[in-house]
Design a protein around this motif. Structure first.
Motif, mmCIF file in Angstrom:
data_model
loop_
_atom_site.group_PDB
_atom_site.id
_atom_site.type_symbol
_atom_site.label_atom_id
_atom_site.label_comp_id
_atom_site.label_asym_id
_atom_site.label_seq_id
_atom_site.Cartn_x
_atom_site.Cartn_y
_atom_site.Cartn_z
ATOM 1 N N HIS A 3 -52.089 -46.743 62.199
ATOM 2 C CA HIS A 3 -52.780 -45.737 61.414
ATOM 3 C C HIS A 3 -53.026 -46.283 60.014
ATOM 4 N N ASP A 4 -54.179 -46.017 59.476
ATOM 5 C CA ASP A 4 -54.507 -46.427 58.115
ATOM 6 C C ASP A 4 -54.016 -45.346 57.159
ATOM 7 N N PHE A 5 -53.016 -45.693 56.357
ATOM 8 C CA PHE A 5 -52.431 -44.726 55.434
ATOM 9 C C PHE A 5 -53.034 -44.830 54.036
ATOM 10 N N ASN A 21 -42.246 -47.824 44.806
ATOM 11 C CA ASN A 21 -42.174 -47.250 43.467
ATOM 12 C C ASN A 21 -41.939 -45.746 43.595
ATOM 13 N N LEU A 22 -40.706 -45.340 43.518
ATOM 14 C CA LEU A 22 -40.335 -43.942 43.702
ATOM 15 C C LEU A 22 -41.044 -43.023 42.720
ATOM 16 N N HIS A 31 -44.314 -38.944 50.009
ATOM 17 C CA HIS A 31 -42.878 -39.058 50.235
ATOM 18 C C HIS A 31 -42.561 -39.300 51.709
ATOM 19 N N LEU A 32 -43.265 -38.609 52.592
ATOM 20 C CA LEU A 32 -43.039 -38.803 54.026
ATOM 21 C C LEU A 32 -43.431 -40.212 54.464
ATOM 22 N N TYR A 33 -44.521 -40.726 53.929
ATOM 23 C CA TYR A 33 -44.935 -42.089 54.245
ATOM 24 C C TYR A 33 -43.888 -43.084 53.753
ATOM 25 N N ALA A 34 -43.421 -42.908 52.529
ATOM 26 C CA ALA A 34 -42.398 -43.796 51.970
ATOM 27 C C ALA A 34 -41.109 -43.708 52.782
ATOM 28 N N LEU A 35 -40.747 -42.516 53.208
ATOM 29 C CA LEU A 35 -39.546 -42.333 54.028
ATOM 30 C C LEU A 35 -39.674 -43.095 55.345
ATOM 31 N N SER A 36 -40.844 -43.033 55.942
ATOM 32 C CA SER A 36 -41.088 -43.751 57.184
ATOM 33 C C SER A 36 -40.915 -45.258 56.995
ATOM 34 N N ILE A 37 -41.482 -45.796 55.946
ATOM 35 C CA ILE A 37 -41.353 -47.231 55.658
ATOM 36 C C ILE A 37 -39.895 -47.587 55.411
ATOM 37 N N ILE A 74 -33.768 -43.921 50.545
ATOM 38 C CA ILE A 74 -33.933 -42.866 51.545
ATOM 39 C C ILE A 74 -33.297 -41.566 51.056
ATOM 40 N N ALA A 75 -32.117 -41.667 50.469
ATOM 41 C CA ALA A 75 -31.441 -40.469 49.955
ATOM 42 C C ALA A 75 -32.268 -39.814 48.850
ATOM 43 N N ARG A 76 -32.841 -40.608 47.939
ATOM 44 C CA ARG A 76 -33.654 -40.049 46.855
ATOM 45 C C ARG A 76 -34.908 -39.383 47.412
ATOM 46 N N ILE A 77 -35.559 -40.025 48.379
ATOM 47 C CA ILE A 77 -36.772 -39.438 48.960
ATOM 48 C C ILE A 77 -36.433 -38.124 49.654
ATOM 49 N N ARG A 78 -35.331 -38.099 50.388
ATOM 50 C CA ARG A 78 -34.928 -36.860 51.074
ATOM 51 C C ARG A 78 -34.613 -35.753 50.072
#
Length: 98
Positions: A3-5, A21-22, A31-37, A74-78
């Motif tokens: 998928h092209d994000f 880069n948070l 945020h969901l895309y970053a979490l996936s990565i 991951i904790a920060r993104i969540r």
């Protein structure tokens, strides 16, 4: 097919040293895309750590440092995603009151 994000990823998504880069993440989708990565990266590191019995001490040190960094990210993104969820819930509650 991947998928092209590009419609989700902000322009400054990565820092100069290649980290996520948070501070550039603004909305839930970013945020969901970053979490996936981050989760995929962490899974890869964990797989390498468990399958690499004879790795050098330097490699193990760097792999463990990367594991810590991805876990922290991951904790920060969540945390941020939970704030988005709380705000949305609050908007829904306020919407029902009016």
């Amino acid at each position: 097919m991947k998928h092209d994000f590009s419609d989700v990823v902000p322009e400054n998504f990565y820092t100069e040293d290649g980290h996520i880069n948070l501070e550039a993440l603004v909305n839930r989708e970013e945020h969901l895309y970053a979490l996936s990565i981050a989760q995929r990266a962490l899974a890869g590191i964990e797989e390498q750590l468990t399958s690499s019995i004879g790795g050098s001490d330097d490699w193990k040190y760097r792999a463990n440092a990367a594991h810590k960094r991805w876990t922290w990210l991951i904790a920060r993104i969540r945390e941020r995603l939970s704030i988005f969820k709380a705000r949305e819930k609050k908007r829904q509650i306020i919407g029902f009151v009016e």
